[in-house]
Design a protein around this motif. Structure first.
Motif, PDB file in Angstrom:
ATOM      1  N   ALA A  79       0.836  -1.090  -0.012  1.00 18.01           N
ATOM      2  CA  ALA A  79       0.091  -0.064  -0.078  1.00 18.01           C
ATOM      3  C   ALA A  79       1.051   1.408  -0.053  1.00 18.01           C
ATOM      4  O   ALA A  79       0.637   2.174  -0.796  1.00 18.01           O
ATOM      5  N   LEU A  80       2.041   1.058   0.641  1.00 20.59           N
ATOM      6  CA  LEU A  80       3.057   2.295   0.828  1.00 20.59           C
ATOM      7  C   LEU A  80       3.565   2.535  -0.376  1.00 20.59           C
ATOM      8  O   LEU A  80       3.574   3.632  -1.245  1.00 20.59           O
ATOM      9  N   VAL A  81       4.079   1.441  -1.281  1.00 22.75           N
ATOM     10  CA  VAL A  81       4.703   1.437  -2.334  1.00 22.75           C
ATOM     11  C   VAL A  81       3.878   1.979  -3.583  1.00 22.75           C
ATOM     12  O   VAL A  81       4.263   2.979  -4.388  1.00 22.75           O
ATOM     13  N   LYS A  82       2.602   1.565  -3.670  1.00 22.98           N
ATOM     14  CA  LYS A  82       1.621   1.959  -4.585  1.00 22.98           C
ATOM     15  C   LYS A  82       1.399   3.473  -4.260  1.00 22.98           C
ATOM     16  O   LYS A  82       1.129   4.119  -5.425  1.00 22.98           O
ATOM     17  N   ALA A  83       1.305   3.941  -2.962  1.00 23.22           N
ATOM     18  CA  ALA A  83       0.965   5.319  -2.721  1.00 23.22           C
ATOM     19  C   ALA A  83       2.020   6.236  -3.110  1.00 23.22           C
ATOM     20  O   ALA A  83       1.637   7.305  -3.844  1.00 23.22           O
ATOM     21  N   VAL A  84       3.436   5.854  -3.046  1.00 22.69           N
ATOM     22  CA  VAL A  84       4.492   6.717  -3.592  1.00 22.69           C
ATOM     23  C   VAL A  84       4.778   6.857  -5.020  1.00 22.69           C
ATOM     24  O   VAL A  84       5.194   7.761  -5.762  1.00 22.69           O
ATOM     25  N   VAL A  85       4.115   5.729  -5.711  1.00 21.40           N
ATOM     26  CA  VAL A  85       4.289   5.816  -7.150  1.00 21.40           C
ATOM     27  C   VAL A  85       2.993   6.432  -7.790  1.00 21.40           C
ATOM     28  O   VAL A  85       2.977   6.420  -9.108  1.00 21.40           O
ATOM     29  N   SER A  86       1.952   6.782  -7.003  1.00 20.16           N
ATOM     30  CA  SER A  86       0.765   7.311  -7.692  1.00 20.16           C
ATOM     31  C   SER A  86       0.911   8.482  -8.081  1.00 20.16           C
ATOM     32  O   SER A  86       2.044   9.260  -7.788  1.00 20.16           O
ATOM     33  N   GLN A  87       0.584   8.873  -9.283  1.00 18.62           N
ATOM     34  CA  GLN A  87       0.883  10.142 -10.028  1.00 18.62           C
ATOM     35  C   GLN A  87       0.685  11.386  -9.306  1.00 18.62           C
ATOM     36  O   GLN A  87       1.417  12.284  -9.325  1.00 18.62           O
ATOM     37  N   ASP A  88      -0.367  11.406  -8.501  1.00 21.56           N
ATOM     38  CA  ASP A  88      -0.384  12.764  -7.734  1.00 21.56           C
ATOM     39  C   ASP A  88       0.887  12.719  -6.600  1.00 21.56           C
ATOM     40  O   ASP A  88       1.158  13.691  -6.613  1.00 21.56           O
ATOM     41  N   VAL A  89       1.172  11.632  -6.177  1.00 28.31           N
ATOM     42  CA  VAL A  89       2.311  11.924  -5.330  1.00 28.31           C
ATOM     43  C   VAL A  89       3.656  12.075  -5.842  1.00 28.31           C
ATOM     44  O   VAL A  89       4.330  13.237  -5.659  1.00 28.31           O
ATOM     45  N   SER A 113       8.832   6.530   5.205  1.00 33.03           N
ATOM     46  CA  SER A 113       9.242   5.305   5.981  1.00 33.03           C
ATOM     47  C   SER A 113       8.044   4.557   6.393  1.00 33.03           C
ATOM     48  O   SER A 113       7.077   5.128   6.941  1.00 33.03           O
ATOM     49  N   HIS A 114       8.165   3.336   6.528  1.00 37.51           N
ATOM     50  CA  HIS A 114       7.034   2.654   7.592  1.00 37.51           C
ATOM     51  C   HIS A 114       7.427   2.966   8.873  1.00 37.51           C
ATOM     52  O   HIS A 114       8.207   3.458   9.320  1.00 37.51           O
ATOM     53  N   ALA A 115       6.414   2.392   9.721  1.00 31.87           N
ATOM     54  CA  ALA A 115       6.462   2.925  11.157  1.00 31.87           C
ATOM     55  C   ALA A 115       7.347   2.118  12.061  1.00 31.87           C
ATOM     56  O   ALA A 115       7.198   2.231  13.074  1.00 31.87           O
ATOM     57  N   GLY A 116       8.212   1.314  11.607  1.00 25.66           N
ATOM     58  CA  GLY A 116       9.165   0.487  12.279  1.00 25.66           C
ATOM     59  C   GLY A 116      10.021   1.532  13.022  1.00 25.66           C
ATOM     60  O   GLY A 116      10.675   2.471  12.618  1.00 25.66           O
ATOM     61  N   SER A 117      10.194   1.097  14.480  1.00 25.84           N
ATOM     62  CA  SER A 117      11.011   1.963  15.127  1.00 25.84           C
ATOM     63  C   SER A 117      12.579   2.250  14.956  1.00 25.84           C
ATOM     64  O   SER A 117      13.126   3.250  14.780  1.00 25.84           O
ATOM     65  N   GLY A 118      13.157   0.958  14.262  1.00 25.49           N
ATOM     66  CA  GLY A 118      14.381   1.150  13.944  1.00 25.49           C
ATOM     67  C   GLY A 118      14.722   2.045  12.632  1.00 25.49           C
ATOM     68  O   GLY A 118      15.578   2.966  12.706  1.00 25.49           O
ATOM     69  N   ASN A 158       1.027   1.463   8.732  1.00 30.23           N
ATOM     70  CA  ASN A 158       0.579   0.220   7.915  1.00 30.23           C
ATOM     71  C   ASN A 158      -0.724  -0.258   8.765  1.00 30.23           C
ATOM     72  O   ASN A 158      -0.477  -0.897   9.916  1.00 30.23           O
ATOM     73  N   GLU A 159      -1.753  -0.018   8.667  1.00 30.78           N
ATOM     74  CA  GLU A 159      -3.044  -0.259   9.499  1.00 30.78           C
ATOM     75  C   GLU A 159      -3.554  -1.714   9.274  1.00 30.78           C
ATOM     76  O   GLU A 159      -4.275  -2.090   9.979  1.00 30.78           O
ATOM     77  N   ASP A 160      -2.442  -2.254   8.446  1.00 31.51           N
ATOM     78  CA  ASP A 160      -2.931  -3.969   8.335  1.00 31.51           C
ATOM     79  C   ASP A 160      -2.268  -4.686   9.558  1.00 31.51           C
ATOM     80  O   ASP A 160      -2.390  -5.928   9.694  1.00 31.51           O
ATOM     81  N   LEU A 161      -1.376  -4.256  10.241  1.00 32.08           N
ATOM     82  CA  LEU A 161      -0.668  -4.576  11.341  1.00 32.08           C
ATOM     83  C   LEU A 161      -1.505  -5.055  12.491  1.00 32.08           C
ATOM     84  O   LEU A 161      -2.405  -4.229  12.643  1.00 32.08           O
ATOM     85  N   MET A 162      -1.281  -5.931  13.200  1.00 31.63           N
ATOM     86  CA  MET A 162      -2.324  -6.152  14.221  1.00 31.63           C
ATOM     87  C   MET A 162      -2.327  -5.203  15.546  1.00 31.63           C
ATOM     88  O   MET A 162      -3.284  -5.106  15.965  1.00 31.63           O
ATOM     89  N   ASP A 163      -1.447  -4.773  15.967  1.00 32.09           N
ATOM     90  CA  ASP A 163      -1.313  -3.780  17.082  1.00 32.09           C
ATOM     91  C   ASP A 163      -0.711  -2.409  16.470  1.00 32.09           C
ATOM     92  O   ASP A 163      -0.528  -2.019  15.411  1.00 32.09           O
ATOM     93  N   ARG A 171      -1.154   7.993   6.462  1.00 32.24           N
ATOM     94  CA  ARG A 171      -1.426   6.591   6.057  1.00 32.24           C
ATOM     95  C   ARG A 171      -1.478   6.477   4.559  1.00 32.24           C
ATOM     96  O   ARG A 171      -1.173   7.667   3.860  1.00 32.24           O
ATOM     97  N   PRO A 172      -1.242   5.199   3.992  1.00 37.55           N
ATOM     98  CA  PRO A 172      -1.196   5.328   2.622  1.00 37.55           C
ATOM     99  C   PRO A 172      -2.152   6.331   1.875  1.00 37.55           C
ATOM    100  O   PRO A 172      -1.465   6.966   0.920  1.00 37.55           O
ATOM    101  N   GLN A 173      -3.363   6.225   2.241  1.00 39.27           N
ATOM    102  CA  GLN A 173      -4.365   7.077   1.299  1.00 39.27           C
ATOM    103  C   GLN A 173      -4.076   8.575   1.843  1.00 39.27           C
ATOM    104  O   GLN A 173      -4.942   9.382   1.116  1.00 39.27           O
ATOM    105  N   THR A 174      -3.491   8.981   2.898  1.00 42.89           N
ATOM    106  CA  THR A 174      -3.447  10.370   3.230  1.00 42.89           C
ATOM    107  C   THR A 174      -1.745  10.841   2.839  1.00 42.89           C
ATOM    108  O   THR A 174      -1.734  12.024   3.166  1.00 42.89           O
TER     109      THR A 174
END
Length: 175
Positions: free
Chosen positions: A22-32, A88-93, A110-115, A135-138
């Motif tokens: 979802a992030l990869v698709k968002a960054v390569v969208s034409q508007d982004v 970046s994704h939201a990983g702390s590292g 990534n809202e698809d993650l469990m916590d 979020r990917p959509q925002t």
């Protein structure tokens, strides 16, 4: 005359070791891509992890945004160092590595993650004005509102006092 390398403004995107199509698709969208180019960025480099969505690469000799990607690297520090903006994704590292290197950062949750601990971390750092959170959509909306000069540089805490307390508790002598 400006050196071609100096004119290069890279947006580095990292999803870590996971899959975050979802992030990869968002960054390569034409508007982004259009918004990035409007803001003076010239290159989009995506570290896409285990994702199954492969964006189109573009050497873009027509003057549009250059797009490239790879799956993994033993270290992303050099990519972050060379970037003018990190998404970046939201990983702390990934978050703290980018902040320690003093790079402007947009964290995409990534809202698809469990916590939601990643979301909590990203939002807390956004409240302190160290980064932007989306979020990917925002993502496009976050890019249009972002003012990189308003970000506050992150200063890592000093763990020395805590380490001394632990050493004393364990019976190690003070240095």
């Amino acid at each position: 005359m400006e050196d071609k390398e100096d004119a290069k403004r890279i947006v580095f995107v990292t999803v870590g070791t996971t899959s975050f199509d979802a992030l990869v698709k968002a960054v390569v969208s034409q508007d982004v891509k259009d918004e990035l180019q409007k803001r003076g960025f010239t290159h989009l480099l995506i570290q896409m992890g285990r994702g199954i969505y492969f964006p189109s690469k573009c050497d873009c000799e027509d003057g549009s945004l250059v797009v490239d990607y790879f799956t993994f690297s033993s270290s992303i520090a050099d990519y972050i160092r060379s970037a003018s903006l990190v998404i970046s994704h939201a990983g702390s590292g990934s978050i703290f590595e980018t902040l320690k290197l003093g790079k402007p950062l947009i964290v995409v949750v990534n809202e698809d993650l469990m916590d939601n601990h990643q979301c909590e971390l990203a939002e807390a750092l956004e409240e302190r004005k160290h980064l932007y959170c989306a979020r990917p959509q925002t993502l496009h909306q976050a890019l249009t509102k972002m003012e990189l000069k308003s970000l506050v540089r992150y200063t890592p805490g000093d763990g020395t006092p805590v380490a001394r307390i632990i050493d004393r508790f364990l019976g190690f002598p003070d240095d």
